[in-house]
Design a protein around this motif. Structure first.
Motif, PDB file in Angstrom:
ATOM      1  N   LEU A  87       0.850  -1.192   0.000  1.00  0.00           N
ATOM      2  CA  LEU A  87       0.000   0.000   0.000  1.00  0.00           C
ATOM      3  C   LEU A  87       0.885   1.241   0.000  1.00  0.00           C
ATOM      4  O   LEU A  87       1.491   1.600   1.008  1.00  0.00           O
ATOM      5  CB  LEU A  87      -0.927  -0.012   1.208  1.00  0.00           C
ATOM      6  N   LEU A  88       0.947   1.906  -1.141  1.00  0.00           N
ATOM      7  CA  LEU A  88       1.822   3.052  -1.346  1.00  0.00           C
ATOM      8  C   LEU A  88       1.012   4.330  -1.206  1.00  0.00           C
ATOM      9  O   LEU A  88       0.136   4.616  -2.022  1.00  0.00           O
ATOM     10  CB  LEU A  88       2.457   2.963  -2.737  1.00  0.00           C
ATOM     11  N   THR A  89       1.304   5.133  -0.168  1.00  0.00           N
ATOM     12  CA  THR A  89       0.532   6.348   0.082  1.00  0.00           C
ATOM     13  C   THR A  89       1.435   7.517   0.439  1.00  0.00           C
ATOM     14  O   THR A  89       2.422   7.361   1.149  1.00  0.00           O
ATOM     15  CB  THR A  89      -0.477   6.149   1.236  1.00  0.00           C
ATOM     16  N   GLY A  90       1.041   8.680  -0.042  1.00  0.00           N
ATOM     17  CA  GLY A  90       1.651   9.934   0.359  1.00  0.00           C
ATOM     18  C   GLY A  90       0.542  10.919   0.655  1.00  0.00           C
ATOM     19  O   GLY A  90       0.423  11.971   0.038  1.00  0.00           O
ATOM     20  N   ILE A  91      -0.322  10.537   1.589  1.00  0.00           N
ATOM     21  CA  ILE A  91      -1.497  11.337   1.949  1.00  0.00           C
ATOM     22  C   ILE A  91      -1.483  11.604   3.445  1.00  0.00           C
ATOM     23  O   ILE A  91      -0.716  11.004   4.195  1.00  0.00           O
ATOM     24  CB  ILE A  91      -2.807  10.629   1.543  1.00  0.00           C
ATOM     25  N   ALA A  92      -2.365  12.506   3.893  1.00  0.00           N
ATOM     26  CA  ALA A  92      -2.350  12.919   5.291  1.00  0.00           C
ATOM     27  C   ALA A  92      -2.801  11.803   6.232  1.00  0.00           C
ATOM     28  O   ALA A  92      -2.255  11.655   7.335  1.00  0.00           O
ATOM     29  CB  ALA A  92      -3.241  14.149   5.485  1.00  0.00           C
ATOM     30  N   SER A  93      -3.787  11.019   5.821  1.00  0.00           N
ATOM     31  CA  SER A  93      -4.361  10.023   6.732  1.00  0.00           C
ATOM     32  C   SER A  93      -4.536   8.681   6.024  1.00  0.00           C
ATOM     33  O   SER A  93      -5.641   8.344   5.581  1.00  0.00           O
ATOM     34  CB  SER A  93      -5.725  10.511   7.260  1.00  0.00           C
ATOM     35  N   PRO A  94      -3.461   7.880   5.923  1.00  0.00           N
ATOM     36  CA  PRO A  94      -3.574   6.584   5.244  1.00  0.00           C
ATOM     37  C   PRO A  94      -4.217   5.495   6.095  1.00  0.00           C
ATOM     38  O   PRO A  94      -4.544   4.425   5.585  1.00  0.00           O
ATOM     39  CB  PRO A  94      -2.120   6.225   4.941  1.00  0.00           C
ATOM     40  N   LYS A  95      -4.429   5.769   7.372  1.00  0.00           N
ATOM     41  CA  LYS A  95      -4.914   4.723   8.277  1.00  0.00           C
ATOM     42  C   LYS A  95      -6.282   4.193   7.867  1.00  0.00           C
ATOM     43  O   LYS A  95      -6.567   3.004   7.992  1.00  0.00           O
ATOM     44  CB  LYS A  95      -4.961   5.254   9.713  1.00  0.00           C
ATOM     45  N   GLN A  96      -7.146   5.079   7.345  1.00  0.00           N
ATOM     46  CA  GLN A  96      -8.479   4.642   6.944  1.00  0.00           C
ATOM     47  C   GLN A  96      -8.409   3.615   5.820  1.00  0.00           C
ATOM     48  O   GLN A  96      -9.093   2.592   5.840  1.00  0.00           O
ATOM     49  CB  GLN A  96      -9.313   5.848   6.491  1.00  0.00           C
ATOM     50  N   ILE A  97      -7.548   3.879   4.825  1.00  0.00           N
ATOM     51  CA  ILE A  97      -7.418   2.934   3.716  1.00  0.00           C
ATOM     52  C   ILE A  97      -6.867   1.606   4.223  1.00  0.00           C
ATOM     53  O   ILE A  97      -7.340   0.537   3.827  1.00  0.00           O
ATOM     54  CB  ILE A  97      -6.499   3.510   2.618  1.00  0.00           C
ATOM     55  N   MET A  98      -5.875   1.655   5.095  1.00  0.00           N
ATOM     56  CA  MET A  98      -5.309   0.428   5.648  1.00  0.00           C
ATOM     57  C   MET A  98      -6.376  -0.374   6.377  1.00  0.00           C
ATOM     58  O   MET A  98      -6.467  -1.598   6.243  1.00  0.00           O
ATOM     59  CB  MET A  98      -4.144   0.751   6.578  1.00  0.00           C
ATOM     60  N   THR A  99      -7.205   0.322   7.159  1.00  0.00           N
ATOM     61  CA  THR A  99      -8.269  -0.340   7.911  1.00  0.00           C
ATOM     62  C   THR A  99      -9.268  -1.004   6.978  1.00  0.00           C
ATOM     63  O   THR A  99      -9.746  -2.116   7.241  1.00  0.00           O
ATOM     64  CB  THR A  99      -8.992   0.686   8.802  1.00  0.00           C
ATOM     65  N   ASP A 100      -9.574  -0.342   5.863  1.00  0.00           N
ATOM     66  CA  ASP A 100     -10.570  -0.864   4.935  1.00  0.00           C
ATOM     67  C   ASP A 100     -10.038  -2.004   4.068  1.00  0.00           C
ATOM     68  O   ASP A 100     -10.767  -2.952   3.748  1.00  0.00           O
ATOM     69  CB  ASP A 100     -11.087   0.265   4.038  1.00  0.00           C
ATOM     70  N   ILE A 101      -8.776  -1.910   3.664  1.00  0.00           N
ATOM     71  CA  ILE A 101      -8.216  -2.886   2.726  1.00  0.00           C
ATOM     72  C   ILE A 101      -7.727  -4.146   3.432  1.00  0.00           C
ATOM     73  O   ILE A 101      -7.786  -5.247   2.860  1.00  0.00           O
ATOM     74  CB  ILE A 101      -7.069  -2.248   1.917  1.00  0.00           C
ATOM     75  N   ALA A 102      -7.270  -4.025   4.667  1.00  0.00           N
ATOM     76  CA  ALA A 102      -6.684  -5.169   5.381  1.00  0.00           C
ATOM     77  C   ALA A 102      -7.561  -6.414   5.380  1.00  0.00           C
ATOM     78  O   ALA A 102      -7.064  -7.525   5.136  1.00  0.00           O
ATOM     79  CB  ALA A 102      -6.320  -4.761   6.809  1.00  0.00           C
ATOM     80  N   PRO A 103      -8.881  -6.308   5.623  1.00  0.00           N
ATOM     81  CA  PRO A 103      -9.708  -7.529   5.630  1.00  0.00           C
ATOM     82  C   PRO A 103      -9.910  -8.151   4.248  1.00  0.00           C
ATOM     83  O   PRO A 103     -10.386  -9.283   4.157  1.00  0.00           O
ATOM     84  CB  PRO A 103     -11.053  -7.038   6.200  1.00  0.00           C
ATOM     85  N   LEU A 104      -9.559  -7.437   3.202  1.00  0.00           N
ATOM     86  CA  LEU A 104      -9.842  -7.897   1.843  1.00  0.00           C
ATOM     87  C   LEU A 104      -8.679  -8.668   1.222  1.00  0.00           C
ATOM     88  O   LEU A 104      -8.846  -9.265   0.150  1.00  0.00           O
ATOM     89  CB  LEU A 104     -10.185  -6.707   0.941  1.00  0.00           C
ATOM     90  N   CYS A 105      -7.499  -8.637   1.853  1.00  0.00           N
ATOM     91  CA  CYS A 105      -6.316  -9.244   1.255  1.00  0.00           C
ATOM     92  C   CYS A 105      -5.621 -10.140   2.270  1.00  0.00           C
ATOM     93  O   CYS A 105      -6.040 -10.246   3.424  1.00  0.00           O
ATOM     94  CB  CYS A 105      -5.365  -8.160   0.750  1.00  0.00           C
ATOM     95  N   THR A 106      -4.532 -10.789   1.844  1.00  0.00           N
ATOM     96  CA  THR A 106      -3.821 -11.699   2.746  1.00  0.00           C
ATOM     97  C   THR A 106      -2.819 -10.977   3.637  1.00  0.00           C
ATOM     98  O   THR A 106      -2.311 -11.554   4.592  1.00  0.00           O
ATOM     99  CB  THR A 106      -3.076 -12.777   1.939  1.00  0.00           C
ATOM    100  N   GLY A 107      -2.529  -9.721   3.348  1.00  0.00           N
ATOM    101  CA  GLY A 107      -1.599  -8.949   4.162  1.00  0.00           C
ATOM    102  C   GLY A 107      -1.265  -7.632   3.505  1.00  0.00           C
ATOM    103  O   GLY A 107      -1.412  -7.465   2.284  1.00  0.00           O
ATOM    104  N   ILE A 108      -0.842  -6.650   4.307  1.00  0.00           N
ATOM    105  CA  ILE A 108      -0.493  -5.326   3.803  1.00  0.00           C
ATOM    106  C   ILE A 108       0.955  -5.010   4.149  1.00  0.00           C
ATOM    107  O   ILE A 108       1.395  -5.210   5.286  1.00  0.00           O
ATOM    108  CB  ILE A 108      -1.414  -4.235   4.387  1.00  0.00           C
ATOM    109  N   VAL A 109       1.697  -4.527   3.153  1.00  0.00           N
ATOM    110  CA  VAL A 109       3.036  -3.990   3.363  1.00  0.00           C
ATOM    111  C   VAL A 109       2.934  -2.481   3.146  1.00  0.00           C
ATOM    112  O   VAL A 109       2.804  -2.024   2.003  1.00  0.00           O
ATOM    113  CB  VAL A 109       4.058  -4.600   2.384  1.00  0.00           C
TER     114      VAL A 109
END
Length: 392
Positions: free
Chosen positions: A253-275
């Motif tokens: 998950l490549l981000t350069g935004i102010a608040s990436p935590k929301q995307i991480m929270t939303d995407i984490a259950p959909l995949c096998t893992g987040i880097v």
């Protein structure tokens, strides 16, 4: 457990500095409130979309919602300051404008909405006067001010304040201890307040609690929106992918935004893992960053893709050096907002009513054929005239 305000972190040792900062902000607001500093109004409809919290409240998708809503009714212009652009003064974008010339968010909006006027100017009064007075944009029928809640030299016809559900302003503190640009009482200047990034499963009781906590005045209207993710788009390949196809993949998950935590929270259950590959807001990617991305992709095991935001994608496109494998597997995550509790039609009627009342170029579009913004259950029907506090 998820709670509103759960992304807030207060640096209590900085509270004395926040107190001093607050004195300066209150004095500035007082000068405007008493008329010592002047706010300018315009005959052309002006809608401001902004926040009190620094970064990450969802301004861009809400401005895009307004473009979709208005573009069939009048010529829309967006005016932004063009944060981190390498140019100065007023600049009207065109099909050949680069991200460096106008900034990443205006660049994104111009490419998504090529028929809209997208201009940048740190001095909003000058920018508005160019849009109204220049021959190239003289047919403008509505101006959307991006991130202008604190820019009080302009008095918008409709002032929209965005409040992040996860950073509710009543629980935050002023800079630098917290992330408030001004005291939460500044919300009294808003005609419309939207609590953004709400969880999709909010219960009726939670809406009532939030409504009471916001403590708005009778003339103000409160709305709630949530983020909806669209099909993933291959940045270089043009391929698309459903979110469900992430189930067997690891996501860089490549981000350069102010608040990436929301995307991480939303995407984490959909995949096998987040880097996570995280950078600061509006980060300008360097060659060293590109090398790091290539190395992380190569060293991550299994079926993997790189996922980034639309805003970050505009900055990546200006950089060479991504490996062929990384380019083949990098996708953007388009988003839009949808109103909750069936509020979309009400909001649309309010905005269209204001534009119809104040724009000379407003076009009445039949319900059957007009554009339906994402997040509404029905097309916009027979907008009616409304009055906001500042427009009576």
């Amino acid at each position: 457990m998820r709670t509103e305000g759960d992304f807030i972190k207060i640096n209590e040792w900085l509270l004395p500095l926040s107190w001093l900062y607050g004195l300066g902000v209150k004095l500035r607001n007082l000068l405007f409130d008493t008329g010592i500093l002047k706010s300018k109004s315009y005959s052309t409809p002006v809608i401001s979309v902004g926040n009190i919290t620094v970064g990450g409240s969802g301004k861009t998708p809400h401005v895009e919602y307004l473009i979709r809503l208005l573009q069939n009714h009048t010529q829309v212009a967006v005016l932004s300051r063009g944060y981190k652009r390498k140019t100065r003064g007023y600049r009207l974008s065109d099909a050949h404008s680069t991200m460096s010339e106008i900034g990443d968010e205006p660049f994104q909006m111009k490419h998504k909405f090529p028929k809209a006027y997208v201009a940048v100017d740190a001095k909003r009064t000058r920018g508005i006067e160019h849009l109204i007075g220049d021959r190239a944009t003289s047919d403008v029928g509505a101006i959307l001010l991006d991130d202008a809640f604190q820019h009080r030299y302009v008095k918008p016809g409709v002032n929209i304040l965005l409040v992040d559900y996860h950073r509710l302003i009543m629980y935050d503190k002023l800079l630098p201890a917290g992330r408030l640009r001004e005291p939460a009482s500044g919300k009294s200047r808003a005609d419309i307040v939207i609590v953004t990034k709400c969880p999709k499963d909010l219960k009726p009781m939670e809406f009532r609690v939030l409504t009471k906590a916001m403590a708005l005045y009778p003339f103000q209207e409160l709305y709630f929106t949530t983020i909806v993710y669209d099909r993933l788009q291959g940045l270089f390949t043009g391929h698309t992918m459903e979110l469900t196809e992430l189930a067997d993949k690891r996501v860089l998950l490549l981000t350069g935004i102010a608040s990436p935590k929301q995307i991480m929270t939303d995407i984490a259950p959909l995949c096998t893992g987040i880097v996570p590959i995280t950078y600061g807001d509006h980060h300008a990617f360097t060659q060293a960053d590109i090398t790091r991305i290539n190395e992380l992709y190569a060293s991550t095991e299994g079926n993997r893709i790189i996922l980034t935001t639309e805003k970050d994608a505009t900055r990546l496109m200006e950089r060479d050096g991504l490996s062929p494998e990384a380019k083949e597997h990098i996708y953007t995550l388009p988003i839009h907002v949808t109103f909750m509790q069936g509020q979309g039609d009400k909001f649309n009627h309010k905005i269209l009513g204001y534009i119809r009342k104040n724009s000379r170029s407003y076009k009445q579009v039949k319900t059957k054929g007009e554009h339906k913004p994402k997040g509404t259950k029905q097309g916009v029907a027979k907008p009616h005239t409304i009055s906001f506090k500042d427009n009576i």
